[in-house]
Design a protein around this motif. Structure first.
Motif, PDB file in Angstrom:
ATOM      1  N   UNK A 154       0.834  -1.212   0.000  1.00 56.14           N
ATOM      2  CA  UNK A 154       0.000   0.000   0.000  1.00 56.14           C
ATOM      3  C   UNK A 154       0.860   1.249   0.000  1.00 56.14           C
ATOM      4  N   UNK A 155       2.049   1.153   0.590  1.00 58.97           N
ATOM      5  CA  UNK A 155       2.957   2.295   0.621  1.00 58.97           C
ATOM      6  C   UNK A 155       3.727   2.497  -0.667  1.00 58.97           C
ATOM      7  N   UNK A 156       3.421   1.716  -1.690  1.00 63.45           N
ATOM      8  CA  UNK A 156       4.032   1.918  -2.997  1.00 63.45           C
ATOM      9  C   UNK A 156       5.312   1.153  -3.228  1.00 63.45           C
ATOM     10  N   UNK A 157       5.506   0.041  -2.527  1.00 62.98           N
ATOM     11  CA  UNK A 157       6.723  -0.748  -2.714  1.00 62.98           C
ATOM     12  C   UNK A 157       6.856  -1.193  -4.166  1.00 62.98           C
ATOM     13  N   UNK A 158       8.065  -1.084  -4.708  1.00 59.78           N
ATOM     14  CA  UNK A 158       8.345  -1.542  -6.065  1.00 59.78           C
ATOM     15  C   UNK A 158       8.634  -3.041  -6.092  1.00 59.78           C
ATOM     16  N   UNK A 159       8.968  -3.579  -4.949  1.00 59.26           N
ATOM     17  CA  UNK A 159       9.236  -5.002  -4.824  1.00 59.26           C
ATOM     18  C   UNK A 159       9.377  -5.354  -3.360  1.00 59.26           C
ATOM     19  N   UNK A 160       9.035  -6.595  -3.009  1.00 58.73           N
ATOM     20  CA  UNK A 160       9.111  -7.060  -1.620  1.00 58.73           C
ATOM     21  C   UNK A 160       9.689  -8.465  -1.612  1.00 58.73           C
ATOM     22  N   UNK A 161      10.547  -8.726  -0.642  1.00 60.44           N
ATOM     23  CA  UNK A 161      10.960 -10.102  -0.383  1.00 60.44           C
ATOM     24  C   UNK A 161      10.714 -10.415   1.083  1.00 60.44           C
ATOM     25  N   UNK A 162      10.337 -11.661   1.338  1.00 64.80           N
ATOM     26  CA  UNK A 162      10.213 -12.170   2.703  1.00 64.80           C
ATOM     27  C   UNK A 162      11.333 -13.176   2.895  1.00 64.80           C
ATOM     28  N   UNK A 163      12.151 -12.950   3.910  1.00 70.42           N
ATOM     29  CA  UNK A 163      13.385 -13.711   4.096  1.00 70.42           C
ATOM     30  C   UNK A 163      14.231 -13.561   2.823  1.00 70.42           C
ATOM     31  N   UNK A 164      14.517 -14.655   2.116  1.00 70.58           N
ATOM     32  CA  UNK A 164      15.354 -14.541   0.919  1.00 70.58           C
ATOM     33  C   UNK A 164      14.575 -14.755  -0.367  1.00 70.58           C
ATOM     34  N   UNK A 165      13.233 -14.681  -0.306  1.00 70.25           N
ATOM     35  CA  UNK A 165      12.416 -14.959  -1.488  1.00 70.25           C
ATOM     36  C   UNK A 165      11.586 -13.747  -1.904  1.00 70.25           C
ATOM     37  N   UNK A 166      11.629 -13.463  -3.185  1.00 71.22           N
ATOM     38  CA  UNK A 166      10.847 -12.366  -3.759  1.00 71.22           C
ATOM     39  C   UNK A 166       9.376 -12.774  -3.855  1.00 71.22           C
ATOM     40  N   UNK A 167       8.505 -11.833  -3.543  1.00 74.12           N
ATOM     41  CA  UNK A 167       7.070 -12.074  -3.654  1.00 74.12           C
ATOM     42  C   UNK A 167       6.564 -11.637  -5.022  1.00 74.12           C
ATOM     43  N   UNK A 168       5.610 -12.416  -5.552  1.00 76.21           N
ATOM     44  CA  UNK A 168       4.907 -12.033  -6.775  1.00 76.21           C
ATOM     45  C   UNK A 168       3.414 -12.117  -6.503  1.00 76.21           C
ATOM     46  N   UNK A 169       2.596 -11.916  -7.524  1.00 75.46           N
ATOM     47  CA  UNK A 169       1.149 -11.834  -7.310  1.00 75.46           C
ATOM     48  C   UNK A 169       0.547 -13.125  -6.795  1.00 75.46           C
ATOM     49  N   UNK A 170       1.174 -14.266  -7.073  1.00 78.49           N
ATOM     50  CA  UNK A 170       0.622 -15.547  -6.619  1.00 78.49           C
ATOM     51  C   UNK A 170       1.280 -16.053  -5.345  1.00 78.49           C
ATOM     52  N   UNK A 171       2.177 -15.278  -4.740  1.00 78.08           N
ATOM     53  CA  UNK A 171       2.839 -15.713  -3.508  1.00 78.08           C
ATOM     54  C   UNK A 171       1.847 -15.689  -2.348  1.00 78.08           C
ATOM     55  N   UNK A 172       1.976 -16.655  -1.446  1.00 78.69           N
ATOM     56  CA  UNK A 172       1.099 -16.739  -0.282  1.00 78.69           C
ATOM     57  C   UNK A 172       1.956 -16.916   0.969  1.00 78.69           C
ATOM     58  N   UNK A 173       1.725 -16.052   1.954  1.00 80.05           N
ATOM     59  CA  UNK A 173       2.412 -16.160   3.241  1.00 80.05           C
ATOM     60  C   UNK A 173       1.574 -17.063   4.134  1.00 80.05           C
ATOM     61  N   UNK A 174       2.140 -18.200   4.532  1.00 80.58           N
ATOM     62  CA  UNK A 174       1.407 -19.174   5.352  1.00 80.58           C
ATOM     63  C   UNK A 174       2.249 -19.567   6.554  1.00 80.58           C
TER      64      UNK A 174
END
Length: 245
Positions: free
Chosen positions: A147-167
């Motif tokens: 929402x803050x306008x991030x151009x890209x995000x990774x969680x730990x060492x993995x890049x997130x895309x539109x189909x990524x799910x945090x579980x």
């Protein structure tokens, strides 16, 4: 030749499905009241999941290398014009398949000490669930950064895309077929002021910060200069989708 190149990717997918089955089994038993911190069978299963996670990481790396070879051959021989290639590169960048660099923020969340007590007079002693990071906590951070306008995000060492799910299962994070334990770090590239403002305004994060103050859950926000996020290297096949009404 093409079949032999694709086979490792299929093996990676099989590994992910196998891990998913284990996750569902763990979730079922947890719902029945199993103590995931002390039950011996749960601990043995946790070791097995960690082993599968390492196997998946190796298969992901192998499959990613093969995909790069395939992409290079396809781009060399597809007959595309320079303009079409630039258009494809732009789409891949926005989809998260290319690395992105710039200023940003890193947010780290961590479990509280297992012997934590209330830090504020008058509050009850914490329940076990009050002392661990939950799925909604991580998701709240990810949502706020987007929402803050991030151009890209990774969680730990993995890049997130539109189909990524945090579980989360128990006190572990399952992300794209791999398993992680806290502390969890979420890194975003974007305007640091806007990213921090989005974090500050998110109701779910304000609720989490109340537990930080009350019971000592971990929370740290760090400014990053010239951070680089890797491109997503996993499969991008969309297997199921439902239109938003």
């Amino acid at each position: 030749m093409t079949r032999s190149l694709i086979r490792p990717a299929r093996l990676a997918a099989i590994g992910v499905f196998a891990l998913a089955g284990l996750i569902f089994w763990v979730s079922f038993n947890t719902a029945q009241g199993t103590n995931i911190r002390s039950d011996d069978s749960m601990l043995r299963l946790s070791d097995l999941i960690q082993d599968r996670s390492r196997d998946n990481a190796q298969l992901d790396s192998s499959a990613a290398a093969l995909r790069r070879q395939i992409d290079a051959l396809a781009q060399r021989d597809d007959g595309s014009t320079a303009a079409q290639k630039r258009r494809l590169g732009s789409l891949e960048k926005h989809a998260g398949l290319k690395k992105v660099s710039g200023d940003g923020l890193a947010v780290t969340l961590d479990d509280a000490p297992t012997n934590a007590t209330a830090k504020v007079p008058g509050l009850p002693d914490p329940e076990p669930n009050d002392l661990v990071i939950h799925q909604q906590d991580l998701q709240a951070v990810v949502n706020a950064l987007w929402k803050g306008g991030a151009k890209g995000i990774k969680v730990m060492d993995q890049r997130l895309i539109s189909t990524s799910a945090v579980r989360c299962v128990g006190n572990t994070l399952i992300l794209q077929g791999r398993v992680y334990s806290p502390p969890y770090t979420v890194t975003a590239v974007g305007d640091r002021g806007k990213l921090r403002t989005a974090l500050d305004k998110a109701p779910a994060i304000r609720n989490y910060l109340e537990y930080v103050d009350a019971y000592g859950l971990g929370w740290k926000v760090e400014e990053k200069n010239a951070v680089t996020l890797p491109g997503y290297s996993g499969t991008v096949d969309l297997r199921q989708a439902k239109p938003v009404e």
